[in-house]
Design a protein around this motif. Structure first.
Motif, PDB file in Angstrom:
ATOM      1  N   VAL A  18     -54.553  -0.320  -9.214  1.00  0.00           N
ATOM      2  CA  VAL A  18     -53.496  -0.573  -8.231  1.00  0.00           C
ATOM      3  C   VAL A  18     -53.960  -0.006  -6.896  1.00  0.00           C
ATOM      4  O   VAL A  18     -54.382   1.149  -6.819  1.00  0.00           O
ATOM      5  CB  VAL A  18     -52.173   0.069  -8.671  1.00  0.00           C
ATOM      6  N   GLU A  20     -53.385  -0.059  -2.389  1.00  0.00           N
ATOM      7  CA  GLU A  20     -52.443  -0.329  -1.305  1.00  0.00           C
ATOM      8  C   GLU A  20     -53.229  -0.872  -0.128  1.00  0.00           C
ATOM      9  O   GLU A  20     -54.191  -0.237   0.325  1.00  0.00           O
ATOM     10  CB  GLU A  20     -51.675   0.924  -0.914  1.00  0.00           C
ATOM     11  N   GLN A  25     -48.599  -2.754  -2.088  1.00  0.00           N
ATOM     12  CA  GLN A  25     -49.248  -2.348  -3.327  1.00  0.00           C
ATOM     13  C   GLN A  25     -49.558  -3.579  -4.159  1.00  0.00           C
ATOM     14  O   GLN A  25     -48.685  -4.432  -4.370  1.00  0.00           O
ATOM     15  CB  GLN A  25     -48.359  -1.398  -4.112  1.00  0.00           C
ATOM     16  N   ASN A  40     -47.240  -5.254  -6.743  1.00  0.00           N
ATOM     17  CA  ASN A  40     -46.763  -4.205  -7.657  1.00  0.00           C
ATOM     18  C   ASN A  40     -45.274  -3.991  -7.471  1.00  0.00           C
ATOM     19  O   ASN A  40     -44.818  -2.910  -7.088  1.00  0.00           O
ATOM     20  CB  ASN A  40     -47.541  -2.909  -7.411  1.00  0.00           C
ATOM     21  N   PRO A  48     -42.513  -0.335 -10.278  1.00  0.00           N
ATOM     22  CA  PRO A  48     -43.975  -0.451 -10.122  1.00  0.00           C
ATOM     23  C   PRO A  48     -44.614  -1.105 -11.349  1.00  0.00           C
ATOM     24  O   PRO A  48     -45.352  -0.471 -12.117  1.00  0.00           O
ATOM     25  CB  PRO A  48     -44.408   1.003  -9.944  1.00  0.00           C
ATOM     26  N   GLN A  51     -48.183  -0.717 -12.927  1.00  0.00           N
ATOM     27  CA  GLN A  51     -48.612   0.587 -13.420  1.00  0.00           C
ATOM     28  C   GLN A  51     -48.131   0.846 -14.844  1.00  0.00           C
ATOM     29  O   GLN A  51     -48.307   1.937 -15.371  1.00  0.00           O
ATOM     30  CB  GLN A  51     -48.132   1.676 -12.466  1.00  0.00           C
TER      31      GLN A  51
END
Ligand code: FES
Length: 129
Positions: A18, A20, A25, A40, A48, A51
């Motif tokens: 992940v 940014e 993200q 994300n 999120p 994740q």
């Protein structure tokens, strides 16, 4: 704008990273020789999602007499599971397994010379969160 994320070899298989970029993200996933990328942000309540745990789709094994012989994991479908409330999405399509209207926002991604690149729009006040 194309942005280099990492070498493909830096990702586990299956694996993800992940990142940014420009305040956005993005989850980049590797499944074998394929890569996929999504914002994300879960379509449920903005969790999120990228994740979460990556797990193969769980299937019911049904015997010829119609009885269940338990659960087995799919050998072809890998899902990402949102860590907030458990919504699952097929990593290859970004689509929820039972409600096809619920899906992740796909980010264009490609591999060039062994590296993963995503294509994002330049941030403007209109698309910043
Ligand atoms: S925010 Fe992802 S399942 Fe609720």
């Amino acid at each position: 704008m194309d942005v280099r994320v990492c070498e493909v070899a830096a990702l586990d298989d299956p694996g993800r990273k992940v990142v940014e970029i420009e305040g956005q993200q993005i989850g980049v996933f590797r499944l074998g020789d394929e890569v996929f990328a999504y914002e994300n942000r879960c379509p449920h309540l903005d969790g999120p999602v990228c994740q979460g745990k990556m797990l193969p789709l769980a299937l019911e094994a049904v015997a010829s007499d119609g009885t269940s012989s338990g659960r087995v994991f799919s050998k072809t479908q890998m899902n990402i599971i949102c860590p907030w409330h458990g919504f699952e999405f097929d990593i290859r399509t970004g689509v929820h397994p039972t409600d096809k209207r619920v899906r992740l926002r796909r980010i264009p991604v490609r591999v060039k010379d062994g590296a993963v690149y995503v294509t994002i729009a330049r941030a403007t006040h209109a698309n910043q969160r």
